[in-house]
Design a protein around this motif. Structure first.
Motif, PDB file in Angstrom:
ATOM      1  N   LEU A   1       0.868  -1.292  -0.127  1.00 13.43           N
ATOM      2  CA  LEU A   1      -0.022  -0.048   0.046  1.00 13.43           C
ATOM      3  C   LEU A   1       0.921   1.228   0.044  1.00 13.43           C
ATOM      4  CD1 LEU A   1      -2.755  -1.300   2.795  1.00 13.43           C
ATOM      5  CD2 LEU A   1      -2.747  -1.253   0.296  1.00 13.43           C
ATOM      6  N   ALA A   2       0.599   2.082  -1.004  1.00  8.42           N
ATOM      7  CA  ALA A   2       1.582   3.334  -1.258  1.00  8.42           C
ATOM      8  C   ALA A   2       1.590   4.362   0.118  1.00  8.42           C
ATOM      9  CB  ALA A   2       1.233   3.922  -2.569  1.00  8.42           C
ATOM     10  N   ASP A   3       0.563   4.184   0.639  1.00  2.36           N
ATOM     11  CA  ASP A   3       0.528   5.319   1.812  1.00  2.36           C
ATOM     12  C   ASP A   3       1.280   4.735   3.152  1.00  2.36           C
ATOM     13  OD1 ASP A   3      -1.591   3.366   2.082  1.00  2.36           O
ATOM     14  OD2 ASP A   3      -2.999   4.788   2.507  1.00  2.36           O
ATOM     15  N   ILE A   4       1.709   3.414   3.196  1.00  2.00           N
ATOM     16  CA  ILE A   4       2.347   3.294   4.195  1.00  2.00           C
ATOM     17  C   ILE A   4       3.734   3.713   4.277  1.00  2.00           C
ATOM     18  CG2 ILE A   4       3.395   1.146   5.623  1.00  2.00           C
ATOM     19  CD1 ILE A   4       1.109  -0.410   4.561  1.00  2.00           C
ATOM     20  N   ARG A   5       4.204   4.620   5.246  1.00  2.00           N
ATOM     21  CA  ARG A   5       5.495   5.005   5.519  1.00  2.00           C
ATOM     22  C   ARG A   5       6.376   4.005   6.221  1.00  2.00           C
ATOM     23  NH1 ARG A   5       5.890  10.297   3.928  1.00  2.00           N
ATOM     24  NH2 ARG A   5       4.129  11.413   3.253  1.00  2.00           N
ATOM     25  N   VAL A   6       6.026   3.419   7.243  1.00  2.00           N
ATOM     26  CA  VAL A   6       6.772   2.793   8.077  1.00  2.00           C
ATOM     27  C   VAL A   6       5.908   1.511   8.728  1.00  2.00           C
ATOM     28  CG1 VAL A   6       7.662   2.870  10.669  1.00  2.00           C
ATOM     29  CG2 VAL A   6       7.801   4.930   9.233  1.00  2.00           C
ATOM     30  N   GLU A   7       6.872   0.316   8.757  1.00  4.32           N
ATOM     31  CA  GLU A   7       6.395  -0.781   9.331  1.00  4.32           C
ATOM     32  C   GLU A   7       7.426  -1.424  10.318  1.00  4.32           C
ATOM     33  OE1 GLU A   7       4.497  -5.346   8.039  1.00  4.32           O
ATOM     34  OE2 GLU A   7       5.039  -4.056   6.601  1.00  4.32           O
ATOM     35  N   ILE A   8       7.012  -1.653  11.445  1.00  2.00           N
ATOM     36  CA  ILE A   8       7.891  -2.196  12.586  1.00  2.00           C
ATOM     37  C   ILE A   8       7.348  -3.608  12.966  1.00  2.00           C
ATOM     38  CG2 ILE A   8       9.293  -1.715  14.771  1.00  2.00           C
ATOM     39  CD1 ILE A   8       8.367   1.301  14.246  1.00  2.00           C
ATOM     40  N   GLN A   9       8.359  -4.519  13.291  1.00  2.00           N
ATOM     41  CA  GLN A   9       8.023  -5.816  13.932  1.00  2.00           C
ATOM     42  C   GLN A   9       9.143  -6.000  14.884  1.00  2.00           C
ATOM     43  OE1 GLN A   9       9.376  -9.245  11.418  1.00  2.00           O
ATOM     44  NE2 GLN A   9       7.868 -10.557  12.022  1.00  2.00           N
ATOM     45  N   PHE A  10       8.349  -6.504  16.006  1.00  2.00           N
ATOM     46  CA  PHE A  10       9.095  -6.518  17.321  1.00  2.00           C
ATOM     47  C   PHE A  10       9.245  -8.067  18.098  1.00  2.00           C
ATOM     48  CE2 PHE A  10       7.067  -2.594  17.348  1.00  2.00           C
ATOM     49  CZ  PHE A  10       8.186  -1.572  17.830  1.00  2.00           C
ATOM     50  N   THR A  11      10.374  -8.300  18.496  1.00  2.00           N
ATOM     51  CA  THR A  11      10.267  -9.506  19.292  1.00  2.00           C
ATOM     52  C   THR A  11      10.774  -9.182  20.805  1.00  2.00           C
ATOM     53  OG1 THR A  11      11.504 -10.787  17.417  1.00  2.00           O
ATOM     54  CG2 THR A  11      11.925 -11.719  19.706  1.00  2.00           C
ATOM     55  N   ALA A  12      10.185  -9.953  21.845  1.00  2.00           N
ATOM     56  CA  ALA A  12      10.506  -9.235  22.858  1.00  2.00           C
ATOM     57  C   ALA A  12      10.204 -10.331  24.039  1.00  2.00           C
ATOM     58  CB  ALA A  12       9.347  -8.227  23.407  1.00  2.00           C
ATOM     59  N   ALA A  13      11.047 -10.172  25.298  1.00  2.00           N
ATOM     60  CA  ALA A  13      10.796 -11.333  26.234  1.00  2.00           C
ATOM     61  C   ALA A  13       9.494 -10.980  26.886  1.00  2.00           C
ATOM     62  CB  ALA A  13      11.998 -11.046  27.239  1.00  2.00           C
ATOM     63  N   VAL A  14       8.989 -12.004  27.582  1.00  2.00           N
ATOM     64  CA  VAL A  14       7.962 -11.882  28.253  1.00  2.00           C
ATOM     65  C   VAL A  14       8.059 -12.328  29.949  1.00  2.00           C
ATOM     66  CG1 VAL A  14       6.228 -12.153  26.441  1.00  2.00           C
ATOM     67  CG2 VAL A  14       7.153 -14.180  27.718  1.00  2.00           C
TER      68      VAL A  14
END
Length: 116
Positions: free
Chosen positions: A103-116
């Motif tokens: 999608l052309a209007d997406i400027r940023v995507e972030i994927q996270f990995t975290a401890a729980v």
């Protein structure tokens, strides 16, 4: 083998998968994509706060973040939102790259990995 927990699941993906004390978040994008890179990044980070909370984690437990940007020349704007959000929290390992989105209007995507 420990259990695998999946949160906010739909026909395409699970927003969060938890396994062996680690939460894996799907790539997050802004809901209001009329915002600039700073605004979209803040929206994504607020979503991350909510999802991390559902996984019983928080930004202090993020192990790594992968960031994709439509225009890598807007790196400073994304970083301004990132450091504002971290607010003194020790940052995780991180990679940021330029990308083409579906999608052309997406400027940023972030994927996270975290401890729980």
């Amino acid at each position: 083998m420990s259990d695998i927990q999946k949160l906010e699941t739909n026909e395409k993906l699970s927003r969060v998968v938890i396994h062996q004390g680690v939460a894996y978040l799907s790539g997050l994008t802004a809901d209001d994509r009329s915002a600039d890179t700073f605004g979209q990044t803040l929206q994504v980070l607020r979503k991350a706060d909510i999802l991390l909370g559902k996984a019983q984690s928080d930004k202090s437990k993020i192990l790594s973040a992968q960031i994709w940007m439509r225009d890598i020349n807007e790196f400073d704007e994304m970083n301004r939102a990132w450091t504002t959000w971290l607010d003194g929290t020790v940052p995780p390992a991180r990679a940021t790259v330029g990308a083409t989105f579906a999608l052309a209007d997406i400027r940023v995507e972030i994927q996270f990995t975290a401890a729980v």
